[in-house]
Design a protein around this motif. Structure first.
Motif, PDB file in Angstrom:
ATOM      1  N   GLU A 130     -75.685  37.691  41.729  1.00  0.00           N
ATOM      2  CA  GLU A 130     -76.253  38.079  43.079  1.00  0.00           C
ATOM      3  C   GLU A 130     -77.566  37.291  42.872  1.00  0.00           C
ATOM      4  OE1 GLU A 130     -76.124  42.280  43.613  1.00  0.00           O
ATOM      5  OE2 GLU A 130     -78.447  42.154  43.425  1.00  0.00           O
TER       6      GLU A 130
ATOM      7  N   SER B  29     -79.954  39.739  46.372  1.00  0.00           N
ATOM      8  CA  SER B  29     -78.907  40.544  46.997  1.00  0.00           C
ATOM      9  C   SER B  29     -77.740  40.140  47.715  1.00  0.00           C
ATOM     10  CB  SER B  29     -79.831  41.769  47.723  1.00  0.00           C
ATOM     11  OG  SER B  29     -80.682  42.519  47.271  1.00  0.00           O
TER      12      SER B  29
ATOM     13  N   THR C 240     -72.615  40.574  36.854  1.00  0.00           N
ATOM     14  CA  THR C 240     -73.284  40.993  35.824  1.00  0.00           C
ATOM     15  C   THR C 240     -74.875  40.165  36.133  1.00  0.00           C
ATOM     16  OG1 THR C 240     -74.088  41.094  33.409  1.00  0.00           O
ATOM     17  CG2 THR C 240     -73.065  39.017  34.179  1.00  0.00           C
TER      18      THR C 240
ATOM     19  N   ARG D  96     -78.515  47.347  37.811  1.00  0.00           N
ATOM     20  CA  ARG D  96     -77.503  47.439  38.916  1.00  0.00           C
ATOM     21  C   ARG D  96     -76.402  46.313  38.605  1.00  0.00           C
ATOM     22  NH1 ARG D  96     -76.965  49.906  43.007  1.00  0.00           N
ATOM     23  NH2 ARG D  96     -76.302  48.285  44.405  1.00  0.00           N
TER      24      ARG D  96
ATOM     25  N   LYS E 222     -74.614  45.026  41.556  1.00  0.00           N
ATOM     26  CA  LYS E 222     -73.513  45.582  42.416  1.00  0.00           C
ATOM     27  C   LYS E 222     -73.773  45.550  44.146  1.00  0.00           C
ATOM     28  CE  LYS E 222     -72.684  49.616  39.489  1.00  0.00           C
ATOM     29  NZ  LYS E 222     -72.870  51.041  39.230  1.00  0.00           N
ATOM     30  N   THR E 223     -75.101  45.008  44.307  1.00  0.00           N
ATOM     31  CA  THR E 223     -75.393  44.916  45.792  1.00  0.00           C
ATOM     32  C   THR E 223     -74.523  43.678  46.217  1.00  0.00           C
ATOM     33  OG1 THR E 223     -77.546  45.400  45.619  1.00  0.00           O
ATOM     34  CG2 THR E 223     -77.000  44.447  47.712  1.00  0.00           C
TER      35      THR E 223
ATOM     36  N   MET F  13     -71.701  42.634  45.040  1.00  0.00           N
ATOM     37  CA  MET F  13     -70.275  43.039  44.922  1.00  0.00           C
ATOM     38  C   MET F  13     -69.909  44.008  46.011  1.00  0.00           C
ATOM     39  SD  MET F  13     -69.596  43.850  40.989  1.00  0.00           S
ATOM     40  CE  MET F  13     -68.110  44.654  41.339  1.00  0.00           C
ATOM     41  N   GLU F  14     -70.589  44.790  46.546  1.00  0.00           N
ATOM     42  CA  GLU F  14     -70.215  45.647  47.580  1.00  0.00           C
ATOM     43  C   GLU F  14     -69.970  44.896  48.795  1.00  0.00           C
ATOM     44  OE1 GLU F  14     -73.795  48.281  47.261  1.00  0.00           O
ATOM     45  OE2 GLU F  14     -72.743  49.517  45.682  1.00  0.00           O
TER      46      GLU F  14
ATOM     47  N   SER G 277     -62.539  46.093  40.524  1.00  0.00           N
ATOM     48  CA  SER G 277     -64.261  45.530  40.444  1.00  0.00           C
ATOM     49  C   SER G 277     -64.914  45.906  39.045  1.00  0.00           C
ATOM     50  CB  SER G 277     -65.010  45.660  41.612  1.00  0.00           C
ATOM     51  OG  SER G 277     -65.313  47.159  41.630  1.00  0.00           O
TER      52      SER G 277
ATOM     53  N   SER H 141     -68.929  45.779  37.035  1.00  0.00           N
ATOM     54  CA  SER H 141     -70.446  45.511  37.142  1.00  0.00           C
ATOM     55  C   SER H 141     -70.873  45.544  35.754  1.00  0.00           C
ATOM     56  CB  SER H 141     -71.002  46.139  38.174  1.00  0.00           C
ATOM     57  OG  SER H 141     -72.689  45.914  38.064  1.00  0.00           O
TER      58      SER H 141
ATOM     59  N   PRO I 279     -74.179  45.886  33.893  1.00  0.00           N
ATOM     60  CA  PRO I 279     -75.860  45.610  33.851  1.00  0.00           C
ATOM     61  C   PRO I 279     -76.378  45.191  32.630  1.00  0.00           C
ATOM     62  CG  PRO I 279     -75.255  48.171  33.695  1.00  0.00           C
ATOM     63  CD  PRO I 279     -73.953  47.067  33.874  1.00  0.00           C
TER      64      PRO I 279
ATOM     65  N   TYR J 179     -68.416  50.335  28.665  1.00  0.00           N
ATOM     66  CA  TYR J 179     -68.373  49.064  29.629  1.00  0.00           C
ATOM     67  C   TYR J 179     -67.104  48.272  29.189  1.00  0.00           C
ATOM     68  CZ  TYR J 179     -72.996  49.936  31.355  1.00  0.00           C
ATOM     69  OH  TYR J 179     -74.128  50.329  32.034  1.00  0.00           O
TER      70      TYR J 179
END
Length: 179
Positions: free
Chosen positions: A79, A82, A113, A118, A121-122, A124-125, A141, A143, A145, A163
């Motif tokens: 990411e 974001s 990762t 997070r 995650k932003t 990935m979404e 999916s 994620s 952290p 995890y």
């Protein structure tokens, strides 16, 4: 045996997402996996003018061939601010011009990762909403952290059992989708 193409959407030689891809690939039990590095498939930033003048870069045609030869994908997408990394977005842009759909209507395990809480995650979404448009069937999916706390060098294995189980479940969903 089914084949999975695995890669990180990064062009960093020290990519923690590549470490996650390598670890996830080691957990496949019923599937062959080919791990690639996007740095081996360099392409200029997509431009319609360039495409009209010279066509798609040879590297993107070769990568598209690998996309066609596999039965599914594991993608770990870092990411950046974001969003999707420039190298991954550029790869998707070029492959979509070589042949659509980009991910050939095949199953995808999307991962991320980061050093933060997070775990990407932003992005990935965001990618999850686009994956069907790109021709990817998002089957799972994952994620992770706080990479440095949850995976340790030199072996890079998940040290947190919750995890690890979450990733194993995601791998199982991908392998089931490939059957």
């Amino acid at each position: 045996m089914k084949k999975v193409l695995a890669f990180a959407g990064s062009n960093s030689s020290k990519s923690i997402n590549k470490r996650l891809v390598e670890y996830a690939a080691s957990l496949l039990s019923r599937t062959d996996v080919k791990i690639i590095d996007l740095r081996d498939f360099e392409a200029p930033i997509y431009s319609m003018d360039m495409e009209e003048e010279t066509g798609a870069p040879v590297a993107m045609k070769e990568l598209n061939k690998l996309f066609n030869e596999c039965d599914g994908f594991i993608i770990s997408a870092p990411e950046y601010n974001s969003g999707i990394t420039p190298v991954l977005k550029n790869t998707i842009d070029w492959i979509s011009r070589v042949e659509r759909p980009t991910f050939k209507n095949k199953p995808v395990l999307l991962m991320a990762t980061s050093a933060g809480g997070r775990g990407g995650k932003t992005n990935m979404e965001h990618m999850a909403t686009l994956m069907p448009r790109w021709g990817g069937e998002l089957v799972a999916s994952f994620s992770l952290p706080n990479f440095q706390q949850n995976m340790h060098a030199p072996v890079y294995q998940l040290t947190h059992n919750e995890y690890r189980q979450e990733l194993l479940d995601a791998i199982e969903k991908l392998e089931q989708a490939l059957e």
